[in-house]
Write a protein that holds these residues in place. Structure first.
Motif, PDB file in Angstrom:
ATOM      1  N   VAL A 192      34.786   7.104 -14.558  1.00 27.37           N
ATOM      2  CA  VAL A 192      33.079   7.325 -14.862  1.00 27.37           C
ATOM      3  C   VAL A 192      31.780   8.543 -14.338  1.00 27.37           C
ATOM      4  O   VAL A 192      32.958   9.656 -13.652  1.00 27.37           O
ATOM      5  CB  VAL A 192      31.969   6.452 -13.809  1.00 27.37           C
ATOM      6  N   VAL A 193      31.883   9.321 -15.384  1.00 24.06           N
ATOM      7  CA  VAL A 193      30.814  10.449 -15.781  1.00 24.06           C
ATOM      8  C   VAL A 193      29.941  10.677 -16.550  1.00 24.06           C
ATOM      9  O   VAL A 193      29.620  10.052 -17.081  1.00 24.06           O
ATOM     10  CB  VAL A 193      32.562  11.547 -16.223  1.00 24.06           C
ATOM     11  N   LEU A 194      29.570  12.023 -15.685  1.00 20.63           N
ATOM     12  CA  LEU A 194      27.662  11.724 -15.436  1.00 20.63           C
ATOM     13  C   LEU A 194      27.941  12.985 -17.382  1.00 20.63           C
ATOM     14  O   LEU A 194      28.609  13.458 -17.328  1.00 20.63           O
ATOM     15  CB  LEU A 194      27.037  12.535 -15.354  1.00 20.63           C
ATOM     16  N   LEU A 195      27.150  11.870 -18.510  1.00 16.62           N
ATOM     17  CA  LEU A 195      27.338  13.509 -19.342  1.00 16.62           C
ATOM     18  C   LEU A 195      26.031  14.181 -19.960  1.00 16.62           C
ATOM     19  O   LEU A 195      25.854  15.174 -20.376  1.00 16.62           O
ATOM     20  CB  LEU A 195      27.483  12.047 -20.616  1.00 16.62           C
ATOM     21  N   SER A 196      24.597  12.941 -19.109  1.00 17.13           N
ATOM     22  CA  SER A 196      24.071  14.285 -19.307  1.00 17.13           C
ATOM     23  C   SER A 196      22.216  13.810 -18.448  1.00 17.13           C
ATOM     24  O   SER A 196      22.338  12.335 -18.433  1.00 17.13           O
ATOM     25  CB  SER A 196      23.343  14.177 -20.739  1.00 17.13           C
ATOM     26  N   ASN A 197      22.008  14.381 -18.295  1.00 22.45           N
ATOM     27  CA  ASN A 197      20.567  14.317 -17.166  1.00 22.45           C
ATOM     28  C   ASN A 197      19.935  15.438 -17.289  1.00 22.45           C
ATOM     29  O   ASN A 197      19.563  16.712 -16.974  1.00 22.45           O
ATOM     30  CB  ASN A 197      20.520  14.144 -15.384  1.00 22.45           C
ATOM     31  N   THR A 198      18.941  15.123 -18.234  1.00 23.98           N
ATOM     32  CA  THR A 198      18.095  16.071 -19.337  1.00 23.98           C
ATOM     33  C   THR A 198      16.732  15.298 -18.880  1.00 23.98           C
ATOM     34  O   THR A 198      16.663  13.850 -18.895  1.00 23.98           O
ATOM     35  CB  THR A 198      18.094  17.012 -20.269  1.00 23.98           C
ATOM     36  N   GLN A 199      15.653  15.578 -19.266  1.00 21.01           N
ATOM     37  CA  GLN A 199      14.683  15.703 -19.602  1.00 21.01           C
ATOM     38  C   GLN A 199      14.309  14.336 -20.819  1.00 21.01           C
ATOM     39  O   GLN A 199      13.802  13.496 -20.718  1.00 21.01           O
ATOM     40  CB  GLN A 199      13.464  16.199 -19.954  1.00 21.01           C
ATOM     41  N   THR A 200      15.304  14.539 -21.295  1.00 20.67           N
ATOM     42  CA  THR A 200      15.129  13.623 -22.926  1.00 20.67           C
ATOM     43  C   THR A 200      16.252  12.710 -22.534  1.00 20.67           C
ATOM     44  O   THR A 200      16.797  11.361 -23.923  1.00 20.67           O
ATOM     45  CB  THR A 200      15.353  14.369 -23.886  1.00 20.67           C
ATOM     46  N   GLN A 201      17.085  12.806 -21.532  1.00 20.05           N
ATOM     47  CA  GLN A 201      18.584  11.887 -21.447  1.00 20.05           C
ATOM     48  C   GLN A 201      19.271  11.875 -20.615  1.00 20.05           C
ATOM     49  O   GLN A 201      19.028  12.206 -19.851  1.00 20.05           O
ATOM     50  CB  GLN A 201      19.368  12.192 -23.197  1.00 20.05           C
ATOM     51  N   TYR A 202      19.612  10.782 -20.367  1.00 21.16           N
ATOM     52  CA  TYR A 202      20.656  10.223 -18.785  1.00 21.16           C
ATOM     53  C   TYR A 202      21.374   9.208 -19.130  1.00 21.16           C
ATOM     54  O   TYR A 202      20.997   8.426 -19.603  1.00 21.16           O
ATOM     55  CB  TYR A 202      19.017   9.641 -17.785  1.00 21.16           C
ATOM     56  N   SER A 203      23.080   9.420 -19.486  1.00 24.53           N
ATOM     57  CA  SER A 203      23.777   8.855 -19.692  1.00 24.53           C
ATOM     58  C   SER A 203      24.999   9.637 -18.704  1.00 24.53           C
ATOM     59  O   SER A 203      25.409  10.059 -18.726  1.00 24.53           O
ATOM     60  CB  SER A 203      23.770   9.229 -21.136  1.00 24.53           C
ATOM     61  N   ILE A 204      26.050   7.807 -19.303  1.00 26.33           N
ATOM     62  CA  ILE A 204      26.742   8.083 -18.454  1.00 26.33           C
ATOM     63  C   ILE A 204      27.982   7.453 -18.983  1.00 26.33           C
ATOM     64  O   ILE A 204      27.778   6.970 -19.711  1.00 26.33           O
ATOM     65  CB  ILE A 204      26.650   7.390 -16.849  1.00 26.33           C
ATOM     66  N   GLU A 205      29.299   7.969 -18.947  1.00 29.27           N
ATOM     67  CA  GLU A 205      30.285   7.472 -19.889  1.00 29.27           C
ATOM     68  C   GLU A 205      31.538   6.830 -19.133  1.00 29.27           C
ATOM     69  O   GLU A 205      31.812   7.231 -18.017  1.00 29.27           O
ATOM     70  CB  GLU A 205      30.598   8.873 -20.812  1.00 29.27           C
ATOM     71  N   ILE A 206      31.865   5.409 -19.704  1.00 27.27           N
ATOM     72  CA  ILE A 206      33.044   4.738 -18.810  1.00 27.27           C
ATOM     73  C   ILE A 206      34.464   5.030 -19.760  1.00 27.27           C
ATOM     74  O   ILE A 206      34.351   4.196 -20.929  1.00 27.27           O
ATOM     75  CB  ILE A 206      32.762   3.351 -19.059  1.00 27.27           C
TER      76      ILE A 206
END
Length: 330
Positions: A74-88
């Motif tokens: 489980v890793v953090l892909l993006s934490n910006t003003q437009t997107q917050y996403s993680i990946e399994i």
């Protein structure tokens, strides 16, 4: 709750989108990256977002930039003003279940959930070993397969005469098997997640010898002659040759026995009058034996072979010539 499908071994991406517009909103979706927008579900929030997080059941995976779980996949892909996403990464069946996006706004949390479904390619985990069985007995073949969704299992006889499936089940039962039913049986497991998985079982049907051809021959004295005996059997037949109840031994002067799995030849290199007569070919295996009589004859004799036997006939074609000769003489 929406369902999202991912194949085992692929990556599942959980995305939270924050829209900057006149009607501020956020959207999240879960699925394979290339199909994310096809599996989306939206939850609306305002601009006063204080915290965001992803959870699996009651376990927090990520809260903001902080990783709460110990799973290295489980890793953090993006934490910006437009997107917050993680990946399994490398998704497995135990990853299946509900996932929640949680958004905190003015102390009023908002959540939305999706159910992750993990598909697994078919796999044959148990199959019968190759089998050898006597004709007339019963056999049972087994082919157990796993997968998600549960695969469909079929059996097929690999034979030019076989048409379609012989069974659409994990088990194949054959009552009173015949020699025509010997050969390879193919088990196929399919569930549309990946290409069908195929395994084969070899079925050998044993049966006693059957002499299909017993061929005599007419040979002049001094020439080479061959008697031929062909037998079908599983296991292959062993051949023996006899003349007047006396077995012919390999290496006898002027005579050679040549054996192949389904064929035996008795070869005379220099035929003599003593060699003419009736010979018996015996074919045997562990299930039984059979025999046929075969004639070695000289010029002026006719041999007729029927059902593995031969007999000598007189020279009846000489009679009209003798009658004509007597009439002319008187």
């Amino acid at each position: 709750m929406d369902n999202v499908t991912v194949r085992q071994g692929e990556s599942a991406t959980l995305r939270l989108y924050r829209k900057q517009s006149m009607a501020p909103a956020s959207a999240w979706l879960l699925g394979r990256p290339q199909e994310a927008f096809n599996h989306g579900k939206r939850c609306t929030i305002d601009n006063r977002v204080t915290r965001v997080a992803w959870l699996n059941r009651s376990t927090i995976l990520y809260a903001g930039n902080d990783k709460w779980c110990l799973d290295p996949r489980v890793v953090l892909l993006s934490n910006t003003q437009t997107q917050y996403s993680i990946e399994i990464q490398n998704v497995d069946v135990y990853d299946e279940g509900p996932y929640t996006c949680s958004v905190q706004t003015d102390n009023h949390p908002k959540t939305s959930r999706v159910h992750l479904i993990v598909q697994v390619s078919p796999k044959i985990v148990e199959i019968s070993s190759d089998i050898s069985i006597n004709e007339g007995n019963n056999i049972s073949l087994t082919c157990i397969a796993t997968g998600r969704p549960e695969p469909t299992v079929t059996w097929r006889h690999i034979s030019p005469k076989a048409v379609g499936f012989v069974s659409e089940d994990e088990y194949l039962e054959i009552q009173g098997i015949t020699r025509e039913q010997s050969g390879d049986y193919e088990c196929s497991a399919s569930n549309d997640v990946a290409a069908p998985v195929v395994r084969r079982v070899k079925v050998t049907v044993n049966y006693p010898p059957y002499i299909s051809e017993a061929k005599g021959t007419g040979v002049p004295v001094g020439q080479k002659g061959t008697l031929q005996c062909e037998a079908s059997a599983v296991p292959s037949a062993e051949f023996q040759w006899y003349k007047d109840d006396k077995r012919l031994i390999e290496g006898k002067k002027g005579v050679k026995v040549e054996n192949r799995p389904f064929l035996s030849k008795l070869i005379f290199f220099n035929v003599s009058e003593h060699d003419y007569g009736n010979y018996t070919c015996v074919a045997s295996n562990k299930l039984g034996h059979t025999n046929a009589s075969i004639m070695l004859f000289g010029p002026g004799a006719v041999s007729e072979v029927s059902n593995g036997t031969s007999r000598r006939a007189g020279c009846v074609w000489l009679l009209p010539l003798l009658v004509l000769h007597l009439l002319l003489k008187f």
